[in-house]
Design a protein around this motif. Structure first.
Motif, PDB file in Angstrom:
ATOM      1  N   ALA A 274      17.812  11.715  20.209  1.00 17.22           N
ATOM      2  CA  ALA A 274      16.601  11.377  20.950  1.00 17.22           C
ATOM      3  C   ALA A 274      16.974  11.081  22.396  1.00 17.22           C
ATOM      4  CB  ALA A 274      15.905  10.171  20.332  1.00 17.22           C
ATOM      5  N   VAL A 275      16.158  11.566  23.304  1.00 18.53           N
ATOM      6  CA  VAL A 275      16.354  11.321  24.733  1.00 18.53           C
ATOM      7  C   VAL A 275      15.017  10.909  25.329  1.00 18.53           C
ATOM      8  CG1 VAL A 275      17.200  12.257  26.914  1.00 18.53           C
ATOM      9  CG2 VAL A 275      18.102  13.161  24.760  1.00 18.53           C
ATOM     10  N   TYR A 276      15.072   9.973  26.270  1.00 16.08           N
ATOM     11  CA  TYR A 276      13.869   9.573  27.005  1.00 16.08           C
ATOM     12  C   TYR A 276      14.135   9.662  28.495  1.00 16.08           C
ATOM     13  CZ  TYR A 276      10.365   6.517  29.163  1.00 16.08           C
ATOM     14  OH  TYR A 276       9.391   6.006  29.969  1.00 16.08           O
ATOM     15  N   SER A 277      13.327  10.451  29.183  1.00 17.61           N
ATOM     16  CA  SER A 277      13.352  10.548  30.637  1.00 17.61           C
ATOM     17  C   SER A 277      12.019  11.168  31.058  1.00 17.61           C
ATOM     18  CB  SER A 277      14.524  11.413  31.113  1.00 17.61           C
ATOM     19  OG  SER A 277      14.503  11.549  32.521  1.00 17.61           O
ATOM     20  N   PRO A 278      11.183  10.445  31.807  1.00 18.91           N
ATOM     21  CA  PRO A 278       9.802  10.881  32.048  1.00 18.91           C
ATOM     22  C   PRO A 278       9.591  12.160  32.847  1.00 18.91           C
ATOM     23  CG  PRO A 278      10.008   8.515  32.364  1.00 18.91           C
ATOM     24  CD  PRO A 278      11.405   9.053  32.244  1.00 18.91           C
ATOM     25  N   PRO A 279      10.417  12.512  33.851  1.00 14.67           N
ATOM     26  CA  PRO A 279      10.099  13.738  34.606  1.00 14.67           C
ATOM     27  C   PRO A 279      10.122  14.991  33.724  1.00 14.67           C
ATOM     28  CG  PRO A 279      11.618  12.358  35.848  1.00 14.67           C
ATOM     29  CD  PRO A 279      11.537  11.775  34.468  1.00 14.67           C
ATOM     30  N   LEU A 280       9.061  15.783  33.817  1.00 12.32           N
ATOM     31  CA  LEU A 280       8.871  16.946  32.944  1.00 12.32           C
ATOM     32  C   LEU A 280       9.019  18.246  33.713  1.00 12.32           C
ATOM     33  CD1 LEU A 280       5.599  15.773  31.128  1.00 12.32           C
ATOM     34  CD2 LEU A 280       7.979  15.237  30.507  1.00 12.32           C
ATOM     35  N   ASP A 281       9.413  19.301  32.968  1.00 13.06           N
ATOM     36  CA  ASP A 281       9.452  20.638  33.561  1.00 13.06           C
ATOM     37  C   ASP A 281       8.098  21.317  33.375  1.00 13.06           C
ATOM     38  OD1 ASP A 281       9.316  21.547  30.927  1.00 13.06           O
ATOM     39  OD2 ASP A 281      11.436  22.081  30.822  1.00 13.06           O
ATOM     40  N   GLU A 282       8.014  22.591  33.741  1.00 12.94           N
ATOM     41  CA  GLU A 282       6.737  23.303  33.692  1.00 12.94           C
ATOM     42  C   GLU A 282       6.229  23.535  32.274  1.00 12.94           C
ATOM     43  OE1 GLU A 282      10.013  26.474  34.039  1.00 12.94           O
ATOM     44  OE2 GLU A 282       9.597  24.417  34.723  1.00 12.94           O
ATOM     45  N   HIS A 283       7.094  23.342  31.272  1.00 11.37           N
ATOM     46  CA  HIS A 283       6.683  23.517  29.879  1.00 11.37           C
ATOM     47  C   HIS A 283       6.264  22.198  29.234  1.00 11.37           C
ATOM     48  CE1 HIS A 283       8.256  27.607  30.040  1.00 11.37           C
ATOM     49  NE2 HIS A 283       9.384  27.117  30.528  1.00 11.37           N
ATOM     50  N   GLY A 284       6.339  21.104  29.981  1.00 13.03           N
ATOM     51  CA  GLY A 284       5.974  19.800  29.438  1.00 13.03           C
ATOM     52  C   GLY A 284       7.103  19.096  28.722  1.00 13.03           C
ATOM     53  N   GLY A 285       8.337  19.557  28.918  1.00 17.71           N
ATOM     54  CA  GLY A 285       9.502  18.927  28.297  1.00 17.71           C
ATOM     55  C   GLY A 285      10.305  18.138  29.316  1.00 17.71           C
ATOM     56  N   SER A 286      10.964  17.096  28.856  1.00 17.19           N
ATOM     57  CA  SER A 286      11.778  16.266  29.741  1.00 17.19           C
ATOM     58  C   SER A 286      12.923  17.075  30.340  1.00 17.19           C
ATOM     59  CB  SER A 286      12.343  15.075  28.945  1.00 17.19           C
ATOM     60  OG  SER A 286      13.336  14.399  29.680  1.00 17.19           O
ATOM     61  N   VAL A 287      13.049  17.047  31.674  1.00 16.70           N
ATOM     62  CA  VAL A 287      14.115  17.793  32.344  1.00 16.70           C
ATOM     63  C   VAL A 287      15.486  17.285  31.892  1.00 16.70           C
ATOM     64  CG1 VAL A 287      15.186  18.245  34.593  1.00 16.70           C
ATOM     65  CG2 VAL A 287      12.702  18.354  34.351  1.00 16.70           C
ATOM     66  N   ARG A 288      15.672  15.974  31.942  1.00 24.74           N
ATOM     67  CA  ARG A 288      16.964  15.419  31.520  1.00 24.74           C
ATOM     68  C   ARG A 288      17.149  15.517  30.005  1.00 24.74           C
ATOM     69  NH1 ARG A 288      15.854  10.272  35.118  1.00 24.74           N
ATOM     70  NH2 ARG A 288      16.601  10.957  37.163  1.00 24.74           N
ATOM     71  N   GLY A 289      16.039  15.428  29.266  1.00 28.14           N
ATOM     72  CA  GLY A 289      16.130  15.570  27.813  1.00 28.14           C
ATOM     73  C   GLY A 289      16.641  16.941  27.413  1.00 28.14           C
ATOM     74  N   LEU A 290      16.101  17.966  28.051  1.00 27.86           N
ATOM     75  CA  LEU A 290      16.552  19.330  27.772  1.00 27.86           C
ATOM     76  C   LEU A 290      18.013  19.495  28.166  1.00 27.86           C
ATOM     77  CD1 LEU A 290      16.098  22.269  26.966  1.00 27.86           C
ATOM     78  CD2 LEU A 290      15.165  22.688  29.252  1.00 27.86           C
ATOM     79  N   ALA A 291      18.390  18.998  29.343  1.00 31.44           N
ATOM     80  CA  ALA A 291      19.776  19.133  29.804  1.00 31.44           C
ATOM     81  C   ALA A 291      20.735  18.412  28.861  1.00 31.44           C
ATOM     82  CB  ALA A 291      19.910  18.575  31.219  1.00 31.44           C
ATOM     83  N   THR A 292      20.321  17.246  28.355  1.00 31.89           N
ATOM     84  CA  THR A 292      21.163  16.486  27.421  1.00 31.89           C
ATOM     85  C   THR A 292      21.333  17.240  26.111  1.00 31.89           C
ATOM     86  OG1 THR A 292      20.423  14.388  28.390  1.00 31.89           O
ATOM     87  CG2 THR A 292      21.411  14.303  26.200  1.00 31.89           C
TER      88      THR A 292
END
Length: 424
Positions: A274-292
């Protein structure tokens, strides 16, 4: 000695925290003022070990990460055929709030998009003195292993501003996919999206799915294996909406995102992330979450293609040398020395595969050794596959032990691991 896995998570947390892309979700006013620097990572194994770094206890609303859990409850209540009659299992290729309904029938493409999630929520009925929403909340709480609650302000904001979901619910009612007044369904749906969780909760919820529906902390069987199988299958193909193909390619685990900034990934038989980071990409997913998720999948070999075998503890036995059978006949003085100092040498026997889960159990054992252990003998003769991540973690464990004045010795049949480590 600190676990190499904990050290690794701290390292990637520091690196990924530098990513500044994306923007927090602002369509719902009550969610607009979140701190964009919040960032937490939690990794839970199927036997209940949790590694966490950063803002893992910061609460946020679960949002669309609720969808697989409500879908699972509907499957448990009604069975696949009845649920399939209302919501399909096909990837839509659309964003989360698209009107993706089958021509003629109005059946949503899957339960991860909003139309399908509203449908799944409509299938939950009150039972045993509990209302439909109380049953949903109880299910989420059982997955998390603690009682969860609803953020009232977010719920009221969603109810006031969720016009597109309101329109979807009425459209579903026109096709008789939602069979009754859609207003109570909308209220339940907005409430479920407004349930408060943190990264630790979501890691346990993900690990419960990874563990065949059994919570690794409470040992409660929350969901049957049949519904878990269906939920994870749909998460794999549809959990990341119109970014699903890229997610499967680069992460390779069933995953689900939420617009509050949460994201989960599930590796069956091994771990929940699980990852939590509020900034989202254009698909509505967490930018840092996806990178993690991408980074862990690559570095820890968690992609389903690499981690195909079920994870289990690799520890066959662990004992000090006073417990080791020996054919050597010792005099009284030698026996006294062994009794007095034998606890300083620890033998750890491994078996099976050293993929991520097996490696995690090994480094956990090494990290928890008593302070007076000076020599660790790692017996690898019964291991089968030793992955690249296992070699890297062994190298880090050896370095950690050495810095504490300890020595790690390997026993193996062919010396391949020692050679990879440059001699050990």
């Amino acid at each position: 000695m600190e676990s190499p896995i904990q050290s690794y998570l701290q390292q990637i947390h520091t690196e990924i925290a530098r990513l500044k892309g994306g923007k927090p979700y602002s369509t719902i006013p009550a969610m607009a003022n979140v701190d964009p620097e919040r960032f937490g990572i939690a990794l839970a194994t199927v036997d209940g070990q949790v590694y966490e770094v950063g803002d893992t206890r910061a609460e946020f609303t679960i949002q669309s990460i609720s969808k697989p859990f409500t879908y699972g409850l509907a499957l448990e209540d009604l069975g696949n055929d009845a649920v399939d009659a209302k919501v399909d299992v096909e990837p839509s290729g659309d964003s989360f709030n698209e009107i993706s309904l089958a021509e003629g029938t109005g059946r949503p493409a899957n339960a991860m998009i909003n139309a399908g999630a509203l449908t799944a929520t409509s299938l939950i009925r009150g039972s045993g003195g509990q209302s439909s929403f109380k049953r949903i909340l109880s299910t989420y709480s059982a997955f998390a292993g603690r009682q969860l609650s609803v953020d009232r302000k977010v719920f009221e904001s969603e109810l006031k501003h969720g016009h597109r979901n309101t329109a979807l619910a009425h459209l579903l009612r026109s096709f008789n996919i939602i069979e009754d007044d859609p207003t109570p369904v909308l209220e339940d749906y907005f409430r479920q999206c407004s349930v408060l969780v943190n990264s630790f909760d979501l890691a346990i919820m993900a690990a419960t799915l990874a563990n065949g529906g059994k919570n690794p902390l409470t040992h409660r069987q929350v969901l049957g294996i049949g519904p878990v199988e269906r939920v994870l299958s749909v998460m794999m193909t549809s959990g990341m909406y119109d970014d699903a193909g890229a997610w499967i390619s680069s992460v390779g685990m069933p995953g689900k995102s939420g617009v509050a900034g949460g994201i989960i990934a599930v590796l069956p038989g091994q771990v929940g992330l699980a990852v939590y980071s509020p900034p989202l990409d254009e698909h509505g997913g967490s930018v840092r979450g996806l990178a993690t998720a991408q980074r862990l999948s690559r570095d820890m070999e968690l992609h389903f293609v690499r981690a195909a075998r079920a994870g289990r503890s690799a520890i066959l036995a662990s004992y000090d040398v006073t417990e080791t059978p020996s054919g050597i006949r010792r005099n009284a003085e030698a026996a006294d020395v062994l009794r007095a100092h034998g606890h300083r040498a620890r033998v750890v026997e491994l078996n099976g595969d050293l993929l991520f889960a097996g490696t995690e159990s090994m480094v956990r054992e090494l990290s928890s050794l008593d302070d007076d252990v000076e020599l660790v003998v790692l017996d690898l003769r019964r291991t089968d596959q030793v992955s690249g991540v296992a070699v890297r973690m062994l190298d880090e464990a050896r370095t950690g032990l050495s810095s504490a004045g300890r020595e790690l010795v390997l026993i193996e049949a062919d010396g391949a691991v020692s050679e990879s480590l440059g001699g050990c």
